[in-house]
Design a protein around this motif. Sequence first.
Motif, PDB file in Angstrom:
ATOM      1  N   VAL A  26       0.863  -1.180   0.000  1.00 59.03           N
ATOM      2  CA  VAL A  26       0.000   0.000   0.000  1.00 59.03           C
ATOM      3  C   VAL A  26       0.897   1.225   0.000  1.00 59.03           C
ATOM      4  CG1 VAL A  26      -0.188   0.143   2.521  1.00 59.03           C
ATOM      5  CG2 VAL A  26      -2.001   1.085   1.101  1.00 59.03           C
ATOM      6  N   ARG A  27       0.437   2.286  -0.664  1.00 53.51           N
ATOM      7  CA  ARG A  27       1.232   3.526  -0.732  1.00 53.51           C
ATOM      8  C   ARG A  27       0.281   4.713  -0.669  1.00 53.51           C
ATOM      9  NH1 ARG A  27       6.521   4.315  -3.065  1.00 53.51           N
ATOM     10  NH2 ARG A  27       6.960   6.501  -3.535  1.00 53.51           N
ATOM     11  N   HIS A  28       0.528   5.609   0.291  1.00 51.72           N
ATOM     12  CA  HIS A  28      -0.235   6.862   0.382  1.00 51.72           C
ATOM     13  C   HIS A  28       0.598   7.865   1.154  1.00 51.72           C
ATOM     14  CE1 HIS A  28      -1.047   5.398   4.401  1.00 51.72           C
ATOM     15  NE2 HIS A  28      -1.810   4.411   3.962  1.00 51.72           N
ATOM     16  N   GLY A  29       0.008   8.981   1.524  1.00 46.40           N
ATOM     17  CA  GLY A  29       0.761  10.067   2.150  1.00 46.40           C
ATOM     18  C   GLY A  29       1.423   9.693   3.455  1.00 46.40           C
ATOM     19  N   GLU A  51       5.852   5.372   5.122  1.00 46.80           N
ATOM     20  CA  GLU A  51       7.184   5.769   5.561  1.00 46.80           C
ATOM     21  C   GLU A  51       8.174   5.736   4.398  1.00 46.80           C
ATOM     22  OE1 GLU A  51       8.295   3.237   8.772  1.00 46.80           O
ATOM     23  OE2 GLU A  51       6.782   4.052  10.146  1.00 46.80           O
ATOM     24  N   GLN A  52       9.204   6.589   4.498  1.00 47.73           N
ATOM     25  CA  GLN A  52      10.191   6.700   3.430  1.00 47.73           C
ATOM     26  C   GLN A  52      10.890   5.371   3.168  1.00 47.73           C
ATOM     27  OE1 GLN A  52      10.631   9.316   1.358  1.00 47.73           O
ATOM     28  NE2 GLN A  52      11.931   7.861   0.257  1.00 47.73           N
ATOM     29  N   LEU A  70      11.893   5.624 -11.236  1.00 43.06           N
ATOM     30  CA  LEU A  70      11.810   4.181 -11.036  1.00 43.06           C
ATOM     31  C   LEU A  70      10.361   3.686 -11.063  1.00 43.06           C
ATOM     32  CD1 LEU A  70      14.505   3.498  -8.297  1.00 43.06           C
ATOM     33  CD2 LEU A  70      14.463   2.582 -10.617  1.00 43.06           C
ATOM     34  N   LEU A  71       9.472   4.420 -10.394  1.00 46.78           N
ATOM     35  CA  LEU A  71       8.071   3.998 -10.376  1.00 46.78           C
ATOM     36  C   LEU A  71       7.455   4.062 -11.769  1.00 46.78           C
ATOM     37  CD1 LEU A  71       6.759   5.558  -7.038  1.00 46.78           C
ATOM     38  CD2 LEU A  71       7.003   3.133  -7.574  1.00 46.78           C
ATOM     39  N   ARG A 124      11.753   0.931  -0.630  1.00 46.81           N
ATOM     40  CA  ARG A 124      11.671  -0.515  -0.918  1.00 46.81           C
ATOM     41  C   ARG A 124      10.782  -0.780  -2.123  1.00 46.81           C
ATOM     42  NH1 ARG A 124       8.943  -5.110   0.103  1.00 46.81           N
ATOM     43  NH2 ARG A 124       7.154  -4.024   0.989  1.00 46.81           N
ATOM     44  N   GLN A 125       9.642  -0.060  -2.212  1.00 46.96           N
ATOM     45  CA  GLN A 125       8.728  -0.242  -3.341  1.00 46.96           C
ATOM     46  C   GLN A 125       9.372   0.203  -4.659  1.00 46.96           C
ATOM     47  OE1 GLN A 125       5.098   1.809  -2.397  1.00 46.96           O
ATOM     48  NE2 GLN A 125       4.671   0.546  -0.596  1.00 46.96           N
TER      49      GLN A 125
END
Length: 614
Positions: A112-115, A118-119, A148-149, A124-125
Amino acid sequence: MQKTPPPPNANAFDMLVKPIRKLLEQKGFTQPTQPQQSGIPKILTGQNILLISPTATGKTETALLPILSMLLQQPKTPGIKALYITPLRALNRDLLERLQWWCNNLDIKLAVRHGDTEQKERTRQSQIPPDILIITPETLQAMRSGWLLRQHLQSLKWIVIDEVHELADSKRGTQLTLALERVRNLINKEFQTISLSATVGNPQKIAQFLTGTHRPSEIIRVAVPKKVNLEVIYPKPTQEDTQLASKLFTHPEVAARLRIIRNHIEKRKSTLLFTNTRSVSEVLASRFKVWDIDCPIAIHHGSLAKTSRLAAENGLKQGTLKGLIATSSLELGIDIGRIDFVIQYMSPRQVSRLIQRIGRAGHSYGSLSDGLIIGMDSDDTLEAMVIARRALQEQLEELTIPDKPYDVLTHQIAGLLLKTNRLSFQEILEFAKKAAPFENLTLADVEKILKYMHERFPRLAWISVEDQVVLKPQPSKALFEYYFDNLSMIPEEKQFLVIDQTNEVSIGVLDEAFMAEYCKPGIKFVIRGSPWQIIHVSEDRVYVRPVDDPTGSIPSWVGEEIPVPHEIAQEIAEIRSFTQTQHRQGATPQQISQALSERYPASPQTIQHALQET
């Protein structure tokens, strides 16, 4: 290339790969729900779909199981293959927990990714991308800026948009449509779009909303017979309520409503009490605590600290709480365990909102949704009656998609210019018109937007109207700051963090307007249902201590009012007209109320009480 559709009578689960079928057996799922039976085969053929089905009918699994099945049939390669987009961070966290079991057992990477991510997790993602990433619309805006994303998105094949009705009629949704077009341009190919919703009044329009103007999309509308028990009441205060009111520092009418709410909560294992605003939630929670400090009822809304919200969710799930007072923060599908009963305090204002909220009761396939609406006054009760009738007959209001909002397109052009030094007006027009909200965009509209970007200070673009081209400004710092400062279309309000000075724990946030009027040292106010006194205020923090005083101010937060659709107001006028006509023809109040009670889910006594005060 689309796969051949399966035979119509085949069990949809049999079409999934063997590892998933084994997990279904472990879960005890042998027969698919109606949405799963209808939706899984369509998704397996690669079609874009909009799935409309009531709450708790397995929509999430309908979308994810075929995606997991198709993923397992492909060679293992790096990159993000699926994005699951929801409108709430809390819903993202809930989905992560819900889907983790499936993905862990299938060796599929999920994140999961949102505001709040953590950095360390973000890094890692970026280095080891998950196969499936759960995000909010704003996260997608930010993701495309990372090199990268962007590379990881080259593997994208599926996008799931959950609770699409929450996005379709807002600029957040409009922004998302353009973001999806930019992703298509980035990866230079199409992806399959699966949109999910429990309540949509105009499905044809919403089906094209996220797939775009020239792509086919199929609507799967599953009218699962859901048992609903719904009643509207308008309590009259008794002598007991007058005595209770003095104890609770409130009015007898409010005490009457509180008494009824508490009686219902005590009779059941778990109850959700919905209000329309955070302020009303705070009033109710504070009165219950004055009544009984040990009352097993908590409060949940978006201005409370994350720890407070999670504690409330877990308390209801684990049974330590019997009731939870909530706003729209729990309207969507966050897992808080089984709910036996839903109370709506005051008219819910919209049919779709009531259906979402009542649907939380009996939140499992085939169970009863049991609910009650408590009217605050005559007008509020009549409005609730109309909305309840329409909800029972599934007469939903249509969603209105914003028509080519200039500010949304300005932001997306800024994003395009960050990656491209030069664009033609025509390129921008062709790109934007692929998104449904911008179908009617003209070259003149594009020129207006670009002239604004050119003339603004600091400048966001250089344009040549004669050559019909736009260039990235140099230096581009202002453009960069504008894009990242406006990732969200949710209006920003300055907020102050409330901190309990006794233990340095955050409680929630207060809006700037409330701070300006009330927040001075010594002032008492209520948040999280409890009274606090301000010790001192810093630039962006309010330090408080708990006090034993139920008379503190109730905070107000910006942007909470819910508009009432025109058709609702029109039907209320029809009730009044009917009442007047019948009265002139000699009908008694009892006869009028009896006639209306046959159409609306309220007793003749409730209706008569409401009409007597009009």
